[in-house]
Enzyme design. Structure first.
Site, PDB file in Angstrom:
ATOM      1  N   ASP A   1     -15.827   4.037  10.278  1.00  0.00           N
ATOM      2  CA  ASP A   1     -15.778   5.359   9.678  1.00  0.00           C
ATOM      3  C   ASP A   1     -15.335   6.303  10.798  1.00  0.00           C
ATOM      4  O   ASP A   1     -15.943   6.323  11.869  1.00  0.00           O
ATOM      5  CB  ASP A   1     -17.174   5.742   9.162  1.00  0.00           C
ATOM      6  CG  ASP A   1     -17.147   7.060   8.400  1.00  0.00           C
ATOM      7  OD1 ASP A   1     -16.450   8.001   8.853  1.00  0.00           O
ATOM      8  OD2 ASP A   1     -17.823   7.159   7.360  1.00  0.00           O
TER       9      ASP A   1
ATOM     10  N   LYS B   1       2.540   5.670  10.313  1.00  0.00           N
ATOM     11  CA  LYS B   1       2.509   6.575  11.472  1.00  0.00           C
ATOM     12  C   LYS B   1       2.122   5.822  12.742  1.00  0.00           C
ATOM     13  O   LYS B   1       2.664   6.072  13.813  1.00  0.00           O
ATOM     14  CB  LYS B   1       1.570   7.746  11.192  1.00  0.00           C
ATOM     15  CG  LYS B   1       2.076   8.557  10.010  1.00  0.00           C
ATOM     16  CD  LYS B   1       1.212   9.691   9.607  1.00  0.00           C
ATOM     17  CE  LYS B   1       1.654  10.272   8.264  1.00  0.00           C
ATOM     18  NZ  LYS B   1       1.284   9.427   7.108  1.00  0.00           N
TER      19      LYS B   1
ATOM     20  N   SER C   1      -7.153   7.541  10.839  1.00  0.00           N
ATOM     21  CA  SER C   1      -7.122   6.933   9.492  1.00  0.00           C
ATOM     22  C   SER C   1      -5.685   6.427   9.298  1.00  0.00           C
ATOM     23  O   SER C   1      -4.817   7.151   8.849  1.00  0.00           O
ATOM     24  CB  SER C   1      -7.525   7.940   8.425  1.00  0.00           C
ATOM     25  OG  SER C   1      -6.867   9.164   8.604  1.00  0.00           O
ATOM     26  N   ALA C   2      -5.497   5.177   9.666  1.00  0.00           N
ATOM     27  CA  ALA C   2      -4.149   4.687  10.002  1.00  0.00           C
ATOM     28  C   ALA C   2      -3.465   3.836   8.942  1.00  0.00           C
ATOM     29  O   ALA C   2      -2.238   3.694   8.980  1.00  0.00           O
ATOM     30  CB  ALA C   2      -4.233   3.876  11.292  1.00  0.00           C
ATOM     31  N   ALA C   3      -4.210   3.256   8.025  1.00  0.00           N
ATOM     32  CA  ALA C   3      -3.590   2.283   7.096  1.00  0.00           C
ATOM     33  C   ALA C   3      -2.713   2.984   6.057  1.00  0.00           C
ATOM     34  O   ALA C   3      -3.070   4.064   5.596  1.00  0.00           O
ATOM     35  CB  ALA C   3      -4.694   1.496   6.392  1.00  0.00           C
TER      36      ALA C   3
ATOM     37  N   CYS D   1      -1.465  14.973   2.919  1.00  0.00           N
ATOM     38  CA  CYS D   1      -0.378  15.008   1.941  1.00  0.00           C
ATOM     39  C   CYS D   1      -0.855  15.790   0.719  1.00  0.00           C
ATOM     40  O   CYS D   1      -0.605  15.414  -0.415  1.00  0.00           O
ATOM     41  CB  CYS D   1       0.101  13.603   1.562  1.00  0.00           C
ATOM     42  SG  CYS D   1      -1.164  12.540   0.891  1.00  0.00           S
TER      43      CYS D   1
HETATM   44  C1  LIG Z   1      -3.444   9.366   4.058  1.00  0.00           C
HETATM   45  S1  LIG Z   1      -4.060   7.791   4.246  1.00  0.00           S
HETATM   46  C2  LIG Z   1      -3.480   7.326   5.837  1.00  0.00           C
HETATM   47  C3  LIG Z   1      -2.042   6.915   5.870  1.00  0.00           C
HETATM   48  C4  LIG Z   1      -1.640   6.396   7.251  1.00  0.00           C
HETATM   49  N1  LIG Z   1      -1.904   7.354   8.283  1.00  0.00           N
HETATM   50  C5  LIG Z   1      -0.186   5.993   7.329  1.00  0.00           C
HETATM   51  O1  LIG Z   1       0.610   6.753   7.841  1.00  0.00           O
HETATM   52  O2  LIG Z   1       0.147   4.916   6.866  1.00  0.00           O
HETATM   53  C6  LIG Z   1      -5.755   8.124   4.572  1.00  0.00           C
HETATM   54  C7  LIG Z   1      -6.531   6.929   5.014  1.00  0.00           C
HETATM   55  O3  LIG Z   1      -7.830   7.378   5.370  1.00  0.00           O
HETATM   56  C8  LIG Z   1      -8.700   6.292   5.198  1.00  0.00           C
HETATM   57  N2  LIG Z   1     -10.066   6.832   5.257  1.00  0.00           N
HETATM   58  C9  LIG Z   1     -10.792   7.409   4.272  1.00  0.00           C
HETATM   59  N3  LIG Z   1     -11.997   7.794   4.745  1.00  0.00           N
HETATM   60  C10 LIG Z   1     -12.017   7.472   6.066  1.00  0.00           C
HETATM   61  C11 LIG Z   1     -12.987   7.609   7.089  1.00  0.00           C
HETATM   62  N4  LIG Z   1     -14.176   8.192   6.860  1.00  0.00           N
HETATM   63  N5  LIG Z   1     -12.685   7.152   8.312  1.00  0.00           N
HETATM   64  C12 LIG Z   1     -11.501   6.572   8.563  1.00  0.00           C
HETATM   65  N6  LIG Z   1     -10.551   6.408   7.621  1.00  0.00           N
HETATM   66  C13 LIG Z   1     -10.803   6.860   6.393  1.00  0.00           C
HETATM   67  C14 LIG Z   1      -8.259   5.704   3.892  1.00  0.00           C
HETATM   68  O4  LIG Z   1      -8.661   4.360   3.784  1.00  0.00           O
HETATM   69  C15 LIG Z   1      -6.748   5.858   3.969  1.00  0.00           C
HETATM   70  O5  LIG Z   1      -6.151   4.678   4.396  1.00  0.00           O
END
Ligand SMILES: C[S@@+](CC[C@H](N)C(=O)[O-])C[C@H]1O[C@@H](n2cnc3c(N)ncnc32)[C@H](O)[C@@H]1O
Length: 554
Positions: free
Chosen positions: A367, A322, A316-318, A441
């Site tokens: 997902d 990271k 979950s990268a956006a 977090c």
């Molecule tokens: C804490 S943020 C990630 C921050 C990111 N790792 C960074 O360092 O910039 C959590 C992310 O999980 C994503 N997310 C939520 N449910 C998810 C799923 N089922 N599969 C993948 N990503 C998911 C969200 O869209 C969100 O961007």
């Protein structure tokens, strides 16, 4: 230079700065912001110092979404335009009062000009004096005479000072209830009252105030709530794909940025104290020499410890704080799969990848629970899970009131599903890796130790290993009557009031075998309070594999 820029913060591990209205700063006679209930649960207190004006979107865990257009993160206070001359700036206190008046009900339409500043300042002084006198009188009636007023007789007031005093007083009583407590009053009565007071004073729902209060000793809980009222330091990560920290620091200092290395634990972090230029729009920023990134957000990547040429999944990268750090540690070798289920957020991820010169990363939008069906066999997987954000309340105060009991059921549910998918996506026979890092977090146990415990119960082919992080508090082995895996102390917790960084949790697993060795412990479901078709499918698949391995018919 604006007054906001003088608002330096200490480096991590030396949290000293408190907000002006802080509970340790004496009486608070401020009025709550307009439209907030005082005797309800969700009243908000006036922030004496507003957070920095930041035009770039800030991600819940401290990253900045950046789509190529929103680049104007500005440390420069907008009010600076009104006061171009440093010499003629009002003092910090004056400006705090000005910001109060701007937020108050009755004075909301005041036209604040530099010319009428002095008159307004006197008016504010007079007003503050009246409020202080009123507060003192009220205290005398409500508190001094009775020491601690239970049940709540001061609830109806719009003045926070008595509530603040009562929090202090109950905290003192709870530190030694035998000597300080009133006869006939139980500990739980005091606890109930202090939770209500914390919820009113700091503006939390009673539900969340209680949940967070229960994580700490009384005194530490107050420190935690206080720290959430203070902005964390602005920190940046040097992008070693393009520059070195020393060169970056020199370039930024030459532009009027006041900075220092972030701490001994990182060779790439810098803490920005103040800046004459918007830190999100310098030529170095645009050229991708750094990422504006919360200190806590470095930690999971340090724990992941990517090795050159590895294949890594960031589940979950956006927006990519990271991911881009992983790519830098890989020196653009190997391959990173940067996944995020949210396509819009993935756009910010793509923009950051381009800006920082990352060339070894594939962005996808599944997902996370669909892995490893999408692709598996990774050397390492980072799961920086979606969470409640109770570690980043200073950045996102809406968490104080918008998280319900249901969130703390739903979020752990998806976190548990994601962590199993993360484990199953790793190749245990990787020559260099075989590791999974789970991070949030959030500071709640439901989203951290309970999720790790669930994973350990469901996947006996993983074990907890040290994170490699040389600071941070140990994860809970026991918490409120629950006992977790004895190795839970290898996980790490980070707190705003202890480390002056966002609240964070990091756990690192090593996968020892590719076939899930299932421990069919019937208590697991109860402990995890979770079962799902998805999970059952995994169990059946692994059972079938296990039987095949033993030569039996599936
Ligand atoms: C804490 S943020 C990630 C921050 C990111 N790792 C960074 O360092 O910039 C959590 C992310 O999980 C994503 N997310 C939520 N449910 C998810 C799923 N089922 N599969 C993948 N990503 C998911 C969200 O869209 C969100 O961007």
């Amino acid at each position: 230079m604006g007054r906001r820029q003088r608002n330096k913060q200490p480096a991590p591990d030396s949290l000293k700065q408190k907000s002006g209205h802080g509970i340790n700063k004496g009486t608070d006679s401020r009025k709550p912001r307009p439209g907030k209930k005082v005797n309800g649960h969700a009243k908000k207190i006036v922030q004496p110092t507003e957070p920095e004006k930041i035009s770039l979107f800030r991600d819940s865990d401290g990253e900045f979404e950046q789509d190529g257009l929103r680049l104007n993160f500005a440390l420069v206070d907008e009010r600076d335009e009104e006061f171009p001359d440093e010499e003629s700036f009002p003092s910090n206190d004056e400006m705090d009062e000005v910001s109060d008046i701007m937020f108050s009900d009755d004075d909301g339409d005041l036209d604040l000009k530099y010319a009428n500043m002095e008159a307004m300042s006197s008016r504010l002084d007079a007003k503050a004096q009246i409020e202080a006198d009123e507060a003192e009188a009220e205290l005398k009636t409500n508190i001094a005479d009775k020491i601690c007023v239970l049940p709540s007789e001061i609830e109806e007031t719009t003045n926070l000072a008595p509530i603040q005093m009562r929090i202090q007083e109950i905290s003192r009583i709870l530190s030694d209830i035998k000597n300080f407590g009133e006869q006939g009053r139980s500990r739980s009565e005091y606890v109930l009252q202090i939770i209500r007071d914390i919820s009113v004073y700091y503006g939390y729902s009673e539900f969340l105030a209680e949940k967070l209060f229960n994580m700490f000793s009384v005194q530490e809980a107050i420190e935690f709530f206080e720290a959430n009222e203070v902005a964390r330091p602005v920190t940046i990560r040097t992008n070693t794909l393009k520059t070195r920290r020393r060169n970056l620091a020199q370039a930024l200092i030459a532009r009027g940025v006041n900075l220092d290395p972030l701490g001994k634990w990182t060779k790439v972090g810098l803490q920005v104290f103040d800046s004459q230029v918007p830190i999100g729009a310098t030529p170095e920023y645009l050229a991708g020499h750094y990422m504006i990134q919360a200190a806590s957000s470095f930690l999971p990547v340090i724990a992941l410890a990517p090795q050159p040429n590895e294949r890594i999944l960031d589940m979950s990268a956006a927006p990519g704080g990271k991911t881009t750090y992983i790519a830098a540690l890989l020196k653009n070798t190997g391959c990173v799969f940067a996944n995020d289920s949210n396509k819009d957020r993935a756009k910010g991820l793509v923009a950051n990848i381009h800006r920082l010169g990352v060339r070894n990363t594939v962005v996808c939008s599944y997902d996370g629970r669909e892995f490893p069906k999408v692709i598996g066999g990774f050397d390492r997987v980072l799961l920086d899970a979606p969470c409640s954000g109770t570690g980043v309340i200073s950045k996102d105060p809406s968490v104080k009131t918008n998280k319900t009991e249901k969130d703390f059921i739903d979020l752990p549910h998806i976190q548990k599903q994601l962590i199993l998918a993360a484990i199953d996506s790793v190749d245990a026979s990787s020559k260099t890796g075989g590791y999974i890092v789970y991070a949030t977090c959030s500071v709640t146990v439901d989203e951290n130790e309970a999720v790790v415990e669930y994973a350990l119960k469901k996947r006996a082919n993983v074990k907890l290993v040290p994170t490699g992080l040389d600071f941070g508090k140990e994860g809970f082995v026991r918490f409120r009557g629950k006992t977790f895996n004895s190795k839970m102390n290898l996980t790490r917790r980070y707190y705003p009031h202890v480390h002056n960084m966002d609240g964070f949790f990091v756990a690192k697993f090593k996968k020892v075998e590719n076939t899930p060795i299932l421990v069919l412990d019937m208590n697991v479901e109860e402990q995890g309070q979770f079962d799902s078709d998805e999970d059952r499918k995994y169990i059946l698949e692994s059972l079938s594999r296990l039987r095949k391995r033993k030569g039996a018919r599936a």
